[in-house]
Design a protein around this motif. Structure first.
Motif, PDB file in Angstrom:
ATOM      1  N   PRO A  28     -66.890  66.505 -10.309  1.00  0.00           N
ATOM      2  CA  PRO A  28     -65.892  65.804  -9.486  1.00  0.00           C
ATOM      3  C   PRO A  28     -66.195  65.850  -7.993  1.00  0.00           C
ATOM      4  CG  PRO A  28     -64.834  67.363 -10.984  1.00  0.00           C
ATOM      5  CD  PRO A  28     -66.294  67.581 -11.100  1.00  0.00           C
ATOM      6  N   LEU A  29     -66.866  66.917  -7.555  1.00  0.00           N
ATOM      7  CA  LEU A  29     -67.170  67.047  -6.136  1.00  0.00           C
ATOM      8  C   LEU A  29     -68.069  65.921  -5.654  1.00  0.00           C
ATOM      9  CD1 LEU A  29     -67.018  68.771  -3.520  1.00  0.00           C
ATOM     10  CD2 LEU A  29     -69.071  69.958  -4.350  1.00  0.00           C
ATOM     11  N   ILE A  30     -69.067  65.555  -6.461  1.00  0.00           N
ATOM     12  CA  ILE A  30     -69.989  64.504  -6.019  1.00  0.00           C
ATOM     13  C   ILE A  30     -69.515  63.114  -6.439  1.00  0.00           C
ATOM     14  CG2 ILE A  30     -71.922  66.113  -6.142  1.00  0.00           C
ATOM     15  CD1 ILE A  30     -72.855  64.663  -8.647  1.00  0.00           C
ATOM     16  N   MET A  31     -68.639  63.024  -7.427  1.00  0.00           N
ATOM     17  CA  MET A  31     -68.189  61.722  -7.905  1.00  0.00           C
ATOM     18  C   MET A  31     -66.991  61.182  -7.128  1.00  0.00           C
ATOM     19  SD  MET A  31     -69.974  60.459 -10.398  1.00  0.00           S
ATOM     20  CE  MET A  31     -71.109  60.879 -11.720  1.00  0.00           C
ATOM     21  N   LEU A  32     -66.165  62.046  -6.586  1.00  0.00           N
ATOM     22  CA  LEU A  32     -64.899  61.631  -5.982  1.00  0.00           C
ATOM     23  C   LEU A  32     -64.894  61.934  -4.487  1.00  0.00           C
ATOM     24  CD1 LEU A  32     -62.504  63.130  -8.700  1.00  0.00           C
ATOM     25  CD2 LEU A  32     -63.430  60.807  -8.621  1.00  0.00           C
ATOM     26  N   ASN A  33     -64.424  60.986  -3.701  1.00  0.00           N
ATOM     27  CA  ASN A  33     -64.220  61.237  -2.273  1.00  0.00           C
ATOM     28  C   ASN A  33     -62.805  60.914  -1.825  1.00  0.00           C
ATOM     29  OD1 ASN A  33     -64.195  58.343  -1.936  1.00  0.00           O
ATOM     30  ND2 ASN A  33     -66.435  58.392  -1.888  1.00  0.00           N
ATOM     31  N   ASN A  34     -61.959  60.516  -2.752  1.00  0.00           N
ATOM     32  CA  ASN A  34     -60.547  60.275  -2.462  1.00  0.00           C
ATOM     33  C   ASN A  34     -59.751  61.525  -2.833  1.00  0.00           C
ATOM     34  OD1 ASN A  34     -57.932  59.405  -2.159  1.00  0.00           O
ATOM     35  ND2 ASN A  34     -58.111  57.664  -3.546  1.00  0.00           N
ATOM     36  N   PRO A  35     -59.108  62.186  -1.862  1.00  0.00           N
ATOM     37  CA  PRO A  35     -58.368  63.413  -2.180  1.00  0.00           C
ATOM     38  C   PRO A  35     -57.273  63.218  -3.227  1.00  0.00           C
ATOM     39  CG  PRO A  35     -58.675  63.216   0.185  1.00  0.00           C
ATOM     40  CD  PRO A  35     -59.123  61.917  -0.415  1.00  0.00           C
ATOM     41  N   ARG A  36     -56.755  62.010  -3.362  1.00  0.00           N
ATOM     42  CA  ARG A  36     -55.711  61.766  -4.363  1.00  0.00           C
ATOM     43  C   ARG A  36     -56.261  61.784  -5.785  1.00  0.00           C
ATOM     44  NH1 ARG A  36     -50.971  62.726  -2.414  1.00  0.00           N
ATOM     45  NH2 ARG A  36     -50.017  61.384  -3.989  1.00  0.00           N
ATOM     46  N   LEU A  37     -57.583  61.730  -5.941  1.00  0.00           N
ATOM     47  CA  LEU A  37     -58.204  61.773  -7.269  1.00  0.00           C
ATOM     48  C   LEU A  37     -58.775  63.145  -7.599  1.00  0.00           C
ATOM     49  CD1 LEU A  37     -60.148  58.368  -7.284  1.00  0.00           C
ATOM     50  CD2 LEU A  37     -57.975  58.881  -8.405  1.00  0.00           C
ATOM     51  N   TYR A  38     -58.690  64.096  -6.663  1.00  0.00           N
ATOM     52  CA  TYR A  38     -59.294  65.410  -6.879  1.00  0.00           C
ATOM     53  C   TYR A  38     -58.636  66.134  -8.050  1.00  0.00           C
ATOM     54  CZ  TYR A  38     -61.755  65.333  -2.371  1.00  0.00           C
ATOM     55  OH  TYR A  38     -62.591  65.037  -1.329  1.00  0.00           O
ATOM     56  N   PRO A  39     -59.416  66.881  -8.828  1.00  0.00           N
ATOM     57  CA  PRO A  39     -58.826  67.857  -9.748  1.00  0.00           C
ATOM     58  C   PRO A  39     -58.488  69.145  -8.992  1.00  0.00           C
ATOM     59  CG  PRO A  39     -61.193  67.856  -9.996  1.00  0.00           C
ATOM     60  CD  PRO A  39     -60.880  66.786  -8.986  1.00  0.00           C
ATOM     61  N   ILE A  40     -57.928  70.104  -9.690  1.00  0.00           N
ATOM     62  CA  ILE A  40     -57.494  71.344  -9.039  1.00  0.00           C
ATOM     63  C   ILE A  40     -58.668  72.084  -8.422  1.00  0.00           C
ATOM     64  CG2 ILE A  40     -56.607  73.660  -9.540  1.00  0.00           C
ATOM     65  CD1 ILE A  40     -54.570  72.463 -11.339  1.00  0.00           C
ATOM     66  N   THR A  41     -59.804  72.111  -9.110  1.00  0.00           N
ATOM     67  CA  THR A  41     -60.939  72.887  -8.609  1.00  0.00           C
ATOM     68  C   THR A  41     -61.388  72.403  -7.244  1.00  0.00           C
ATOM     69  OG1 THR A  41     -62.362  71.419  -9.929  1.00  0.00           O
ATOM     70  CG2 THR A  41     -61.787  73.557 -10.889  1.00  0.00           C
ATOM     71  N   VAL A  42     -61.550  71.096  -7.094  1.00  0.00           N
ATOM     72  CA  VAL A  42     -61.998  70.546  -5.813  1.00  0.00           C
ATOM     73  C   VAL A  42     -60.883  70.628  -4.773  1.00  0.00           C
ATOM     74  CG1 VAL A  42     -62.931  68.503  -4.668  1.00  0.00           C
ATOM     75  CG2 VAL A  42     -63.599  69.023  -7.011  1.00  0.00           C
ATOM     76  N   GLY A  43     -59.647  70.401  -5.198  1.00  0.00           N
ATOM     77  CA  GLY A  43     -58.539  70.471  -4.267  1.00  0.00           C
ATOM     78  C   GLY A  43     -58.359  71.859  -3.675  1.00  0.00           C
ATOM     79  N   LEU A  44     -58.415  72.876  -4.512  1.00  0.00           N
ATOM     80  CA  LEU A  44     -58.276  74.241  -4.004  1.00  0.00           C
ATOM     81  C   LEU A  44     -59.447  74.626  -3.108  1.00  0.00           C
ATOM     82  CD1 LEU A  44     -56.870  76.183  -7.107  1.00  0.00           C
ATOM     83  CD2 LEU A  44     -55.640  75.437  -5.068  1.00  0.00           C
ATOM     84  N   SER A  45     -60.628  74.100  -3.403  1.00  0.00           N
ATOM     85  CA  SER A  45     -61.767  74.414  -2.539  1.00  0.00           C
ATOM     86  C   SER A  45     -61.588  73.805  -1.153  1.00  0.00           C
ATOM     87  CB  SER A  45     -63.072  73.903  -3.173  1.00  0.00           C
ATOM     88  OG  SER A  45     -63.133  72.488  -3.134  1.00  0.00           O
ATOM     89  N   THR A  46     -60.940  72.632  -1.056  1.00  0.00           N
ATOM     90  CA  THR A  46     -60.666  72.056   0.263  1.00  0.00           C
ATOM     91  C   THR A  46     -59.655  72.906   1.016  1.00  0.00           C
ATOM     92  OG1 THR A  46     -58.942  70.608  -0.647  1.00  0.00           O
ATOM     93  CG2 THR A  46     -61.181  69.751  -0.567  1.00  0.00           C
ATOM     94  N   TRP A  47     -58.647  73.425   0.318  1.00  0.00           N
ATOM     95  CA  TRP A  47     -57.698  74.336   0.966  1.00  0.00           C
ATOM     96  C   TRP A  47     -58.407  75.606   1.429  1.00  0.00           C
ATOM     97  CZ3 TRP A  47     -52.503  74.428  -2.248  1.00  0.00           C
ATOM     98  CH2 TRP A  47     -51.826  73.227  -2.014  1.00  0.00           C
ATOM     99  N   ALA A  48     -59.298  76.131   0.600  1.00  0.00           N
ATOM    100  CA  ALA A  48     -60.024  77.346   0.981  1.00  0.00           C
ATOM    101  C   ALA A  48     -60.888  77.096   2.211  1.00  0.00           C
ATOM    102  CB  ALA A  48     -60.880  77.831  -0.189  1.00  0.00           C
ATOM    103  N   ALA A  49     -61.494  75.905   2.301  1.00  0.00           N
ATOM    104  CA  ALA A  49     -62.295  75.572   3.476  1.00  0.00           C
ATOM    105  C   ALA A  49     -61.418  75.486   4.719  1.00  0.00           C
ATOM    106  CB  ALA A  49     -63.027  74.252   3.251  1.00  0.00           C
ATOM    107  N   GLN A  50     -60.219  74.917   4.562  1.00  0.00           N
ATOM    108  CA  GLN A  50     -59.295  74.863   5.685  1.00  0.00           C
ATOM    109  C   GLN A  50     -58.878  76.262   6.125  1.00  0.00           C
ATOM    110  OE1 GLN A  50     -55.945  72.318   4.812  1.00  0.00           O
ATOM    111  NE2 GLN A  50     -57.254  70.693   4.005  1.00  0.00           N
ATOM    112  N   ALA A  51     -58.643  77.146   5.157  1.00  0.00           N
ATOM    113  CA  ALA A  51     -58.256  78.517   5.487  1.00  0.00           C
ATOM    114  C   ALA A  51     -59.380  79.246   6.199  1.00  0.00           C
ATOM    115  CB  ALA A  51     -57.859  79.263   4.218  1.00  0.00           C
TER     116      ALA A  51
END
Length: 309
Positions: free
Chosen positions: A238-261
């Motif tokens: 999903p990380l390489i296939m998706l670039n729309n945050p509304r389509l992210y699964p939990i794994t990619v979404g939480l990793s974006t939060w972790a990067a923000q933190a």
């Protein structure tokens, strides 16, 4: 005479009871090294989950200032859950629904395809049968991450990148599930039953859907569970296939939060760290529920897959 016979019978019964009790005791005889190894394995698997549960009750400050395996003075589990579900207009719930969609559709589709292909390999003989099955066995050894970039290039050609199909379609191919179902079907579906259905006039599709599938619940549940877990935890695809945050699964979404933190330092970004931990706990719960519901089918399916061909 009667009294002596009754005494002898009681003595014989008591002897049989003692023998059975001794057998049970010998069956439950403990081995200290094996017990220690079992406890070590139990701690290895449960300790991270225990830490996750405890950490989900803490604020970001308490995560760093308190002992990791014990509660802080002011637990706030429900506060963390509420903030996780409402942060950024409830995007976590959207990620959860996306993950549920990807995992359920992929698991059911992969199980049906693996069962159909396994049935074909188990009950039909055709030219190239052995070579094709050996190709499937070889595909089991190929890591999915090695196929992610070629898959991306193919999907980019047909315009499926950044769509749910970019995650679902690659997950439908499960070589290990095919192998497992082929081995399971060989014993679970007797050839005599198939011949009887053919004599009754049923075509091959009807035999598969109305006769064979009813006998394959344990194997199907096993493939569903394996694919469900693999798709739910999938990150790189999903990380390489998706670039729309509304389509992210939990794994990619939480990793974006972790990067923000991580990039936020001591400011607002670091406060998201508690939400990352709580979101990780919430993401585990559906998998635990699925495993508890399917474990009896999963165990019997694995036992069938272990039978020597």
């Amino acid at each position: 005479m009667t009294t002596a016979t009754s005494t002898a019978r009681r003595a014989a019964t008591a002897g049989r009871v003692r023998t059975a009790r001794d057998r049970r005791r010998s069956a439950y005889r403990r081995s200290t090294p094996l017990t220690i190894a079992m406890l070590a394995a139990l701690a290895y698997f449960l300790l991270p989950l225990f830490w996750l549960v405890i950490a989900s009750t803490k604020s970001t400050q308490d995560l760093f200032n308190t002992f990791g395996l014990w509660l802080s003075r002011s637990p706030q589990l429900f506060t963390n859950i509420r903030e996780t579900l409402t942060h950024d207009n409830g995007v976590f719930l959207h990620w959860l629904l996306n993950t549920l969609l990807y995992a359920v559709v992929s698991a059911l589709g992969a199980a049906l395809l693996a069962t159909a292909a396994g049935y074909g390999f188990a009950k039909y003989r055709f030219r190239g049968h052995r070579a094709a099955f050996n190709l499937v066995l070889g595909a089991v050894m190929v890591p999915t991450t090695a196929l992610a970039v070629p898959t991306y290039l193919l999907f980019a050609k047909v315009g499926l990148v950044n769509t749910p199909w970019a995650v679902i379609l690659p997950s439908l191919v499960n070589p290990f599930g095919l192998y497992l179902m082929r081995v399971y079907i060989e014993d679970a579906v007797p050839d005599s039953l198939i011949e009887a259905a053919r004599i009754d006039g049923a075509n091959e599709a009807r035999i598969f859907f109305q006769v064979a599938l009813r006998l394959l619940a344990p194997g199907l549940a096993t493939v569903v569970l394996f694919t469900l877990v693999a798709t739910w935890n999938n990150y790189f695809l999903p990380l390489i296939m998706l670039n729309n945050p509304r389509l992210y699964p939990i794994t990619v979404g939480l990793s974006t939060w972790a990067a923000q933190a991580q990039n936020g330092g001591a400011g607002t970004g670091s406060a998201i760290l508690a939400l990352v931990v709580t979101g990780s706990l919430l993401s585990v719960i559906p998998l635990v529920v699925a495993f508890l519901l399917l474990q009896r089918y999963w165990q019997s399916g694995l036992a069938a897959g272990a039978i020597k061909q």
